[in-house]
Design a protein around this motif. Sequence first.
Motif, PDB file in Angstrom:
ATOM      1  N   GLU A  84       0.677  -1.326  -0.013  1.00 22.69           N
ATOM      2  CA  GLU A  84       0.101   0.406   0.175  1.00 22.69           C
ATOM      3  C   GLU A  84       1.060   1.165   0.020  1.00 22.69           C
ATOM      4  OE1 GLU A  84       0.699  -1.024   4.734  1.00 22.69           O
ATOM      5  OE2 GLU A  84       0.238  -1.673   2.422  1.00 22.69           O
ATOM      6  N   THR A  85       1.999   1.541   0.839  1.00 21.26           N
ATOM      7  CA  THR A  85       2.808   2.366   0.165  1.00 21.26           C
ATOM      8  C   THR A  85       4.027   2.724  -0.946  1.00 21.26           C
ATOM      9  OG1 THR A  85       4.840   1.280   1.434  1.00 21.26           O
ATOM     10  CG2 THR A  85       3.433   1.814   2.389  1.00 21.26           C
ATOM     11  N   VAL A  86       3.902   1.212  -1.861  1.00 25.65           N
ATOM     12  CA  VAL A  86       4.456   1.316  -3.405  1.00 25.65           C
ATOM     13  C   VAL A  86       4.143   3.028  -4.197  1.00 25.65           C
ATOM     14  CG1 VAL A  86       5.355   0.652  -5.032  1.00 25.65           C
ATOM     15  CG2 VAL A  86       5.598  -0.514  -2.851  1.00 25.65           C
ATOM     16  N   SER A  87       2.405   2.898  -4.510  1.00 27.92           N
ATOM     17  CA  SER A  87       1.870   3.671  -5.561  1.00 27.92           C
ATOM     18  C   SER A  87       2.734   5.159  -4.542  1.00 27.92           C
ATOM     19  CB  SER A  87       1.053   3.603  -5.260  1.00 27.92           C
ATOM     20  OG  SER A  87      -0.280   3.838  -3.771  1.00 27.92           O
ATOM     21  N   ILE A  88       2.617   5.198  -3.409  1.00 30.40           N
ATOM     22  CA  ILE A  88       3.183   6.604  -2.538  1.00 30.40           C
ATOM     23  C   ILE A  88       4.599   6.948  -3.368  1.00 30.40           C
ATOM     24  CG2 ILE A  88       3.074   8.005  -0.873  1.00 30.40           C
ATOM     25  CD1 ILE A  88       0.672   6.287   0.491  1.00 30.40           C
ATOM     26  N   PHE A  89       5.584   6.210  -2.963  1.00 36.74           N
ATOM     27  CA  PHE A  89       6.851   6.233  -3.030  1.00 36.74           C
ATOM     28  C   PHE A  89       6.954   6.508  -5.089  1.00 36.74           C
ATOM     29  CE2 PHE A  89       7.762   3.858   0.827  1.00 36.74           C
ATOM     30  CZ  PHE A  89       7.985   4.859   1.354  1.00 36.74           C
ATOM     31  N   ALA A  90       5.959   5.428  -4.986  1.00 33.46           N
ATOM     32  CA  ALA A  90       6.339   5.999  -6.680  1.00 33.46           C
ATOM     33  C   ALA A  90       5.676   6.835  -7.610  1.00 33.46           C
ATOM     34  CB  ALA A  90       5.596   4.845  -7.865  1.00 33.46           C
ATOM     35  N   ARG A  91       4.549   7.195  -6.606  1.00 34.55           N
ATOM     36  CA  ARG A  91       3.831   9.249  -7.355  1.00 34.55           C
ATOM     37  C   ARG A  91       5.195   9.519  -6.764  1.00 34.55           C
ATOM     38  NH1 ARG A  91      -0.222   6.083  -6.424  1.00 34.55           N
ATOM     39  NH2 ARG A  91      -2.352   6.506  -8.040  1.00 34.55           N
ATOM     40  N   ILE A  92       6.420  10.323  -5.337  1.00 33.88           N
ATOM     41  CA  ILE A  92       6.852  10.504  -5.407  1.00 33.88           C
ATOM     42  C   ILE A  92       8.319  10.365  -7.241  1.00 33.88           C
ATOM     43  CG2 ILE A  92       9.126  10.974  -3.983  1.00 33.88           C
ATOM     44  CD1 ILE A  92       7.102  12.058  -2.729  1.00 33.88           C
ATOM     45  N   ALA A  93       8.856   9.785  -6.782  1.00 39.48           N
ATOM     46  CA  ALA A  93       9.226   8.908  -7.875  1.00 39.48           C
ATOM     47  C   ALA A  93       8.929  10.039  -9.519  1.00 39.48           C
ATOM     48  CB  ALA A  93       9.385   7.697  -8.039  1.00 39.48           C
ATOM     49  N   ARG A  94       7.106   9.989  -9.604  1.00 39.42           N
ATOM     50  CA  ARG A  94       7.092  10.372 -10.749  1.00 39.42           C
ATOM     51  C   ARG A  94       6.673  11.936 -10.863  1.00 39.42           C
ATOM     52  NH1 ARG A  94       1.373   8.059 -11.934  1.00 39.42           N
ATOM     53  NH2 ARG A  94       1.136  10.540 -12.861  1.00 39.42           N
ATOM     54  N   PHE A  95       6.825  12.849  -9.174  1.00 37.27           N
ATOM     55  CA  PHE A  95       6.715  13.737  -9.549  1.00 37.27           C
ATOM     56  C   PHE A  95       7.652  14.650  -8.901  1.00 37.27           C
ATOM     57  CE2 PHE A  95       2.562  12.867  -8.891  1.00 37.27           C
ATOM     58  CZ  PHE A  95       1.997  13.566  -9.506  1.00 37.27           C
ATOM     59  N   LEU A  96       9.262  14.235  -8.435  1.00 36.76           N
ATOM     60  CA  LEU A  96       9.763  14.619  -8.021  1.00 36.76           C
ATOM     61  C   LEU A  96      11.492  14.038  -8.544  1.00 36.76           C
ATOM     62  CD1 LEU A  96       9.390  15.061  -4.136  1.00 36.76           C
ATOM     63  CD2 LEU A  96       8.738  16.626  -6.305  1.00 36.76           C
ATOM     64  N   HIS A  97      11.388  13.073  -9.433  1.00 35.97           N
ATOM     65  CA  HIS A  97      12.790  12.783  -9.453  1.00 35.97           C
ATOM     66  C   HIS A  97      12.622  11.494 -10.490  1.00 35.97           C
ATOM     67  CE1 HIS A  97      14.678  12.885  -5.044  1.00 35.97           C
ATOM     68  NE2 HIS A  97      13.015  12.739  -5.158  1.00 35.97           N
ATOM     69  N   ALA A  98      11.743  12.174 -11.729  1.00 32.73           N
ATOM     70  CA  ALA A  98      12.052  10.948 -12.319  1.00 32.73           C
ATOM     71  C   ALA A  98      13.001  11.442 -13.144  1.00 32.73           C
ATOM     72  CB  ALA A  98      10.494  11.960 -13.641  1.00 32.73           C
ATOM     73  N   PRO A  99      14.076  12.721 -13.705  1.00 29.89           N
ATOM     74  CA  PRO A  99      14.932  11.915 -14.631  1.00 29.89           C
ATOM     75  C   PRO A  99      16.165  11.391 -13.849  1.00 29.89           C
ATOM     76  CG  PRO A  99      14.188  15.252 -14.361  1.00 29.89           C
ATOM     77  CD  PRO A  99      13.841  13.918 -13.340  1.00 29.89           C
ATOM     78  N   GLU A 100      16.360  11.421 -13.012  1.00 28.93           N
ATOM     79  CA  GLU A 100      17.321  10.477 -11.970  1.00 28.93           C
ATOM     80  C   GLU A 100      17.215   8.804 -12.324  1.00 28.93           C
ATOM     81  OE1 GLU A 100      17.706  12.363  -8.018  1.00 28.93           O
ATOM     82  OE2 GLU A 100      15.840  13.796  -8.563  1.00 28.93           O
ATOM     83  N   VAL A 101      15.995   8.391 -12.036  1.00 25.16           N
ATOM     84  CA  VAL A 101      15.370   7.162 -11.299  1.00 25.16           C
ATOM     85  C   VAL A 101      15.902   6.444 -13.089  1.00 25.16           C
ATOM     86  CG1 VAL A 101      13.883   4.959 -11.135  1.00 25.16           C
ATOM     87  CG2 VAL A 101      12.893   7.532 -10.497  1.00 25.16           C
ATOM     88  N   SER A 102      16.682   5.170 -12.418  1.00 28.34           N
ATOM     89  CA  SER A 102      17.255   4.591 -13.508  1.00 28.34           C
ATOM     90  C   SER A 102      16.920   2.954 -12.713  1.00 28.34           C
ATOM     91  CB  SER A 102      19.533   4.680 -13.595  1.00 28.34           C
ATOM     92  OG  SER A 102      19.261   4.385 -14.364  1.00 28.34           O
ATOM     93  N   VAL A 103      17.472   2.694 -12.008  1.00 37.02           N
ATOM     94  CA  VAL A 103      17.693   1.112 -11.574  1.00 37.02           C
ATOM     95  C   VAL A 103      16.293   1.202 -10.347  1.00 37.02           C
ATOM     96  CG1 VAL A 103      18.670  -0.590 -10.801  1.00 37.02           C
ATOM     97  CG2 VAL A 103      19.826   1.065 -12.069  1.00 37.02           C
ATOM     98  N   VAL A 104      15.773   0.148 -10.393  1.00 36.84           N
ATOM     99  CA  VAL A 104      14.883  -0.111  -9.722  1.00 36.84           C
ATOM    100  C   VAL A 104      14.664  -1.794  -8.988  1.00 36.84           C
ATOM    101  CG1 VAL A 104      11.800  -0.944  -8.133  1.00 36.84           C
ATOM    102  CG2 VAL A 104      12.796   1.482 -10.153  1.00 36.84           C
ATOM    103  N   LEU A 105      15.238  -1.889  -7.551  1.00 42.22           N
ATOM    104  CA  LEU A 105      14.905  -3.357  -7.507  1.00 42.22           C
ATOM    105  C   LEU A 105      14.514  -3.805  -6.278  1.00 42.22           C
ATOM    106  CD1 LEU A 105      16.795  -6.151  -7.461  1.00 42.22           C
ATOM    107  CD2 LEU A 105      19.204  -5.158  -5.912  1.00 42.22           C
ATOM    108  N   GLY A 106      13.502  -5.187  -6.014  1.00 46.50           N
ATOM    109  CA  GLY A 106      12.971  -5.274  -4.961  1.00 46.50           C
ATOM    110  C   GLY A 106      11.988  -6.393  -4.820  1.00 46.50           C
TER     111      GLY A 106
END
Length: 324
Positions: free
Chosen positions: A118-140
């Motif tokens: 339930e927390t993942v979609s919130i963190f994914a929105r953080i990535a979209r709105f604030l860090h999209a140009p940086e995101v390179s590798v997702v591991l989990g």
Amino acid sequence: MQRECLVAPDPPHDVVEHQFTSSTVTPADQHFEATALSQPHERDARMRIKRLMSGEERQVLEFLNRQPLKNLQMAGFILDNGLESARNRGAFYGCFDDGYLIGVALVGHWVFLSGGVETVSIFARIARFLHAPEVSVVLGEAVMVNEFARVFADSARQHEAHQDEAKLLLSVNHLDGDTPELEGLRPAADADADEVAHAHALTCMELLGKDPTQQNPSRLRECVRARIGMGRIWIVRDERGIGFKTDIASETEQAVYLEGIWTRPDLRGQGLGTRALRSLCRRLLLRQQVVCLFADAANARVNAFYQRVGFTTLAPYRLIRYAN
């Protein structure tokens, strides 16, 4: 000690031990909350997100250490660098339910996730709105990364996943049989730095098909020298140079995470890698409970190698590399 005792299930949210009483939410963060957390469910409406700041390390580590193996990378970053450091190549965020910490994520070049789905979609929105140009590798864990990728894919800045692989989190907490000390296995010294960086570049070429020295050679040298200074790189040399290398990427009180395991091509198939890795694990298990690493789920040869050393599968993971 059995592995299961280190990976206890999450306690119910109403008995989570840590409550943050102070808020560091800025007006910009409040605007982001209104945008990202407009969810239809009552519990989602109670959730709040904030960037975690220096001084909050103890509480965050206590949360992450509830599942120390699954959160080893994030805990290692915090122990090495603190919550706020350019070395983290991203920012740490916490998700709160009625003031109680229920999820932590590192979002930036790397994305690591903890807490419930339930927390993942919130963190994914953080990535979209604030860090999209940086995101390179997702591991989990696969279920967490699946949800992250679904939400992150809605970004206005279209991200193309050019690598999407099933991974296995492997662990060893004891070694059966005799494990003699391998002569010549030692921590790398400053004089080895250039050769270590070259070995690391060769590893990247094999795994990813690109040479990190072409993109940012100074960052690679800085990372290598920093890890050598911490005693985190182990090597075996012969008359031709480094024959075996591995890095301790993260280390906590409970566990060690290894990466960059490499044997020189002319020495492969002769048992050096198995002997060196077993010998290193024996040393590490004298001070930590578990040694962990990741392997490609589809690579039968590599997984057979780790099985010979003594590793077993802990959990299925997923890795996504985005084309930036």
